[in-house]
Design a protein around this motif. Structure first.
Motif, PDB file in Angstrom:
ATOM      1  N   LYS A   1     103.484  10.726  28.115  1.00 35.82           N
ATOM      2  CA  LYS A   1     104.799  11.332  28.338  1.00 35.82           C
ATOM      3  C   LYS A   1     104.696  12.510  29.292  1.00 35.82           C
ATOM      4  O   LYS A   1     105.589  12.753  30.084  1.00 35.82           O
ATOM      5  N   SER A   2     103.605  13.261  29.202  1.00 36.14           N
ATOM      6  CA  SER A   2     103.375  14.364  30.136  1.00 36.14           C
ATOM      7  C   SER A   2     101.899  14.720  30.134  1.00 36.14           C
ATOM      8  O   SER A   2     101.167  14.400  29.193  1.00 36.14           O
ATOM      9  N   ILE A   3     101.483  15.365  31.211  1.00 34.67           N
ATOM     10  CA  ILE A   3     100.104  15.826  31.352  1.00 34.67           C
ATOM     11  C   ILE A   3     100.152  17.326  31.612  1.00 34.67           C
ATOM     12  O   ILE A   3     100.795  17.776  32.568  1.00 34.67           O
TER      13      ILE A   3
ATOM     14  N   VAL B   1      92.398  16.074  26.061  1.00 32.24           N
ATOM     15  CA  VAL B   1      92.835  16.186  24.679  1.00 32.24           C
ATOM     16  C   VAL B   1      94.158  15.431  24.576  1.00 32.24           C
ATOM     17  O   VAL B   1      95.064  15.670  25.360  1.00 32.24           O
ATOM     18  N   VAL B   2      94.246  14.519  23.613  1.00 32.48           N
ATOM     19  CA  VAL B   2      95.457  13.717  23.449  1.00 32.48           C
ATOM     20  C   VAL B   2      96.222  14.210  22.221  1.00 32.48           C
ATOM     21  O   VAL B   2      95.665  14.291  21.130  1.00 32.48           O
TER      22      VAL B   2
ATOM     23  N   VAL C   1      95.683  18.089  28.788  1.00 29.55           N
ATOM     24  CA  VAL C   1      96.295  17.684  27.532  1.00 29.55           C
ATOM     25  C   VAL C   1      97.263  16.573  27.873  1.00 29.55           C
ATOM     26  O   VAL C   1      98.154  16.759  28.699  1.00 29.55           O
ATOM     27  N   LEU C   2      97.057  15.411  27.265  1.00 27.35           N
ATOM     28  CA  LEU C   2      97.966  14.288  27.451  1.00 27.35           C
ATOM     29  C   LEU C   2      98.873  14.217  26.231  1.00 27.35           C
ATOM     30  O   LEU C   2      98.388  14.086  25.112  1.00 27.35           O
TER      31      LEU C   2
ATOM     32  N   ALA D   1      94.270   5.895  37.307  1.00 28.95           N
ATOM     33  CA  ALA D   1      94.854   4.759  36.590  1.00 28.95           C
ATOM     34  C   ALA D   1      95.905   5.232  35.582  1.00 28.95           C
ATOM     35  O   ALA D   1      96.953   4.598  35.420  1.00 28.95           O
ATOM     36  N   THR D   2      95.637   6.352  34.938  1.00 30.09           N
ATOM     37  CA  THR D   2      96.587   6.923  33.980  1.00 30.09           C
ATOM     38  C   THR D   2      97.862   7.352  34.685  1.00 30.09           C
ATOM     39  O   THR D   2      98.973   7.023  34.244  1.00 30.09           O
ATOM     40  N   ARG D   3      97.725   8.069  35.770  1.00 33.37           N
ATOM     41  CA  ARG D   3      98.895   8.554  36.509  1.00 33.37           C
ATOM     42  C   ARG D   3      99.699   7.401  37.102  1.00 33.37           C
ATOM     43  O   ARG D   3     100.923   7.443  37.131  1.00 33.37           O
ATOM     44  N   GLU D   4      99.013   6.378  37.551  1.00 30.92           N
ATOM     45  CA  GLU D   4      99.682   5.234  38.177  1.00 30.92           C
ATOM     46  C   GLU D   4     100.404   4.355  37.146  1.00 30.92           C
ATOM     47  O   GLU D   4     101.520   3.904  37.378  1.00 30.92           O
TER      48      GLU D   4
END
Length: 127
Positions: free
Chosen positions: A83-85, A30-31, A95-96, A52-55
């Motif tokens: 900004k945070s996960i 969920v964004v 939640v992104l 890929a998102t974390r990197e």
């Protein structure tokens, strides 16, 4: 305690990130807009998209219809900077919290949640 109980306890109460992918190898993501907490979109992430998102710090997802990894905004330029996960209790949903470089929805709307349901009819949601 069995190994399953230990894994469940570690996943739900521990500090280790142990994502629990479903049978298709996916997590729900969920964004939210980081500054307003408004929902922007919902998508799915596989292990590759999550990595890929974390990197990169840019949201990547898995397209179920195309069966491939996609970077949000790759063609439109409307990337989502993470900004945070946030991780839910059993680590099968995320939640992104993101900053959007433009509309999050492929229709050009700021959010994919631009309509509200009243009875059986969809009406524009008030921002």
């Amino acid at each position: 305690m069995s190994d399953t109980t230990n894994d469940t306890e570690k996943r739900e109460l521990g500090q280790d990130f142990m994502p629990k992918f479903d049978a298709q190898g996916l997590l729900t993501a969920v964004v939210l807009d980081d500054s307003t907490s408004s929902p922007l979109m919902v998508a799915f992430m596989n292990e590759e998209a999550l990595a890929a998102t974390r990197e990169s710090g840019i949201a990547h997802f898995y397209s179920r219809s195309r069966g491939t990894l996609w970077k949000k905004g790759e063609t439109s330029g409307n990337v989502l900077t993470v900004k945070s996960i946030l991780v839910d209790c059993d680590q099968d949903a995320l939640v992104l919290r993101c900053t959007a470089a433009g509309p999050a929805c492929h229709t050009g709307a700021t959010s994919c949640f631009y309509r509200k349901l009243e009875g059986d009819t969809l009406f524009p949601a008030i921002s």
